[in-house]
Design a protein around this motif. Structure first.
Motif, PDB file in Angstrom:
ATOM      1  N   ALA A 130       1.019  -1.089  -0.069  1.00  0.00           N
ATOM      2  CA  ALA A 130      -0.065  -0.039   0.242  1.00  0.00           C
ATOM      3  C   ALA A 130       0.733   1.207   0.185  1.00  0.00           C
ATOM      4  CB  ALA A 130      -0.841  -0.044   1.267  1.00  0.00           C
ATOM      5  N   MET A 131       0.650   2.434   0.534  1.00  0.00           N
ATOM      6  CA  MET A 131       1.356   3.485   0.700  1.00  0.00           C
ATOM      7  C   MET A 131       2.627   3.150   1.371  1.00  0.00           C
ATOM      8  SD  MET A 131      -1.266   6.737   1.320  1.00  0.00           S
ATOM      9  CE  MET A 131      -2.654   6.597   0.373  1.00  0.00           C
ATOM     10  N   GLY A 132       2.400   2.090   2.336  1.00  0.00           N
ATOM     11  CA  GLY A 132       3.825   2.180   3.119  1.00  0.00           C
ATOM     12  C   GLY A 132       3.827   0.395   2.833  1.00  0.00           C
ATOM     13  N   GLN A 133       4.703  -0.297   3.441  1.00  0.00           N
ATOM     14  CA  GLN A 133       4.802  -1.722   3.614  1.00  0.00           C
ATOM     15  C   GLN A 133       4.034  -2.094   4.409  1.00  0.00           C
ATOM     16  OE1 GLN A 133       5.735  -2.544   0.751  1.00  0.00           O
ATOM     17  NE2 GLN A 133       7.878  -3.291   0.654  1.00  0.00           N
ATOM     18  N   THR A 134       2.766  -2.632   4.443  1.00  0.00           N
ATOM     19  CA  THR A 134       1.851  -3.173   5.565  1.00  0.00           C
ATOM     20  C   THR A 134       2.018  -4.791   5.458  1.00  0.00           C
ATOM     21  OG1 THR A 134       0.701  -1.480   5.278  1.00  0.00           O
ATOM     22  CG2 THR A 134      -0.315  -3.419   6.200  1.00  0.00           C
ATOM     23  N   MET A 135       2.497  -5.257   6.424  1.00  0.00           N
ATOM     24  CA  MET A 135       2.726  -6.867   6.641  1.00  0.00           C
ATOM     25  C   MET A 135       1.605  -7.657   7.539  1.00  0.00           C
ATOM     26  SD  MET A 135       4.195  -9.541   5.359  1.00  0.00           S
ATOM     27  CE  MET A 135       5.830  -9.054   4.757  1.00  0.00           C
ATOM     28  N   LEU A 136       0.879  -8.416   7.033  1.00  0.00           N
ATOM     29  CA  LEU A 136      -0.127  -8.965   8.016  1.00  0.00           C
ATOM     30  C   LEU A 136       0.200 -10.447   7.676  1.00  0.00           C
ATOM     31  CD1 LEU A 136      -2.923  -8.840   9.312  1.00  0.00           C
ATOM     32  CD2 LEU A 136      -3.859  -9.316   7.222  1.00  0.00           C
ATOM     33  N   GLU A 137       0.256 -11.187   9.058  1.00  0.00           N
ATOM     34  CA  GLU A 137       0.606 -12.589   9.306  1.00  0.00           C
ATOM     35  C   GLU A 137      -0.572 -13.173   9.898  1.00  0.00           C
ATOM     36  OE1 GLU A 137       4.466 -13.067  11.159  1.00  0.00           O
ATOM     37  OE2 GLU A 137       5.330 -12.221   9.199  1.00  0.00           O
ATOM     38  N   LEU A 138      -1.061 -14.126   9.833  1.00  0.00           N
ATOM     39  CA  LEU A 138      -2.276 -14.454  10.151  1.00  0.00           C
ATOM     40  C   LEU A 138      -1.952 -16.311  10.790  1.00  0.00           C
ATOM     41  CD1 LEU A 138      -5.202 -13.618   7.942  1.00  0.00           C
ATOM     42  CD2 LEU A 138      -4.508 -12.505   9.897  1.00  0.00           C
ATOM     43  N   GLU A 139      -2.042 -16.563  11.958  1.00  0.00           N
ATOM     44  CA  GLU A 139      -1.580 -17.868  12.273  1.00  0.00           C
ATOM     45  C   GLU A 139      -3.028 -18.598  12.699  1.00  0.00           C
ATOM     46  OE1 GLU A 139       0.685 -20.624  15.376  1.00  0.00           O
ATOM     47  OE2 GLU A 139       0.771 -18.475  15.728  1.00  0.00           O
ATOM     48  N   VAL A 140      -3.525 -19.746  12.246  1.00  0.00           N
ATOM     49  CA  VAL A 140      -4.499 -20.663  12.417  1.00  0.00           C
ATOM     50  C   VAL A 140      -4.139 -21.626  13.301  1.00  0.00           C
ATOM     51  CG1 VAL A 140      -6.546 -21.644  11.622  1.00  0.00           C
ATOM     52  CG2 VAL A 140      -5.748 -19.556  10.344  1.00  0.00           C
ATOM     53  N   ALA A 141      -4.684 -21.847  14.404  1.00  0.00           N
ATOM     54  CA  ALA A 141      -4.641 -23.130  15.184  1.00  0.00           C
ATOM     55  C   ALA A 141      -5.830 -23.645  16.069  1.00  0.00           C
ATOM     56  CB  ALA A 141      -3.427 -22.688  16.391  1.00  0.00           C
ATOM     57  N   GLU A 142      -5.587 -24.548  16.692  1.00  0.00           N
ATOM     58  CA  GLU A 142      -6.877 -25.086  17.314  1.00  0.00           C
ATOM     59  C   GLU A 142      -6.061 -25.395  18.903  1.00  0.00           C
ATOM     60  OE1 GLU A 142      -9.934 -28.646  17.190  1.00  0.00           O
ATOM     61  OE2 GLU A 142      -9.085 -27.535  15.391  1.00  0.00           O
ATOM     62  N   GLN A 143      -7.038 -25.065  19.657  1.00  0.00           N
ATOM     63  CA  GLN A 143      -6.643 -25.132  21.283  1.00  0.00           C
ATOM     64  C   GLN A 143      -7.692 -25.635  21.983  1.00  0.00           C
ATOM     65  OE1 GLN A 143      -3.758 -22.281  22.482  1.00  0.00           O
ATOM     66  NE2 GLN A 143      -3.718 -22.742  24.714  1.00  0.00           N
ATOM     67  N   ALA A 144      -7.691 -26.856  22.791  1.00  0.00           N
ATOM     68  CA  ALA A 144      -8.884 -27.166  23.610  1.00  0.00           C
ATOM     69  C   ALA A 144     -10.070 -26.695  23.034  1.00  0.00           C
ATOM     70  CB  ALA A 144      -8.647 -26.470  25.108  1.00  0.00           C
ATOM     71  N   GLY A 145     -10.433 -27.338  21.928  1.00  0.00           N
ATOM     72  CA  GLY A 145     -11.701 -27.074  21.119  1.00  0.00           C
ATOM     73  C   GLY A 145     -11.984 -25.850  20.698  1.00  0.00           C
TER      74      GLY A 145
END
Length: 130
Positions: free
Chosen positions: A15-30
């Motif tokens: 975008a106008m700047g360097q935007t970084m997005l990180e998403l971590e998907v996990a499962e924990q105790a249901g």
């Protein structure tokens, strides 16, 4: 419609700047856990929203969103969280937020009054135990 993935998903957004997005998907105790790192703004919110919808649409509408790694959250990101809350509730589930150390995110939730609507916890473990 949406693919469910587990693990880190790195989504660079130019975008106008360097935007970084990180998403971590996990499962924990249901519970499904979405850990977000980076900035949630108008350029990255569509990806966050799509991931939230995908996670809530797979038949397990109990979701924890960990915002500890979020440096910035704008109104579009708040909208995605509210939409996810409504979707979770419509499916008999819950949405819980983790946001203890990110003062700027907590402040946005307080100023908008969403801290009274969205359940916020200090850690993923606290959110699960509640």
């Amino acid at each position: 419609m949406y693919e469910t993935a587990r693990g880190w998903v790195r989504l660079p957004v130019a975008a106008m700047g360097q935007t970084m997005l990180e998403l971590e998907v996990a499962e924990q105790a249901g519970w499904q856990v979405l850990t977000v790192h980076g900035e949630v703004d108008v350029t990255t919110t569509p990806r966050v929203r799509a991931r939230l919808i995908a996670m809530l649409s797979d038949g397990r509408p109990h979701l924890i969103v960990d915002l500890e790694g979020v440096r910035f959250l704008d109104s579009s990101g708040l909208g995605a969280l509210v939409a996810a809350l409504k979707l979770a509730r419509s499916r008999g589930g819950e949405l819980r937020l983790v946001c203890e150390n990110q003062r700027s995110v907590r402040k946005v939730l307080q100023v908008t009054g969403l801290d009274r609507v969205l359940d916020r916890f200090d850690s993923v473990d606290d959110a699960i135990a509640a």
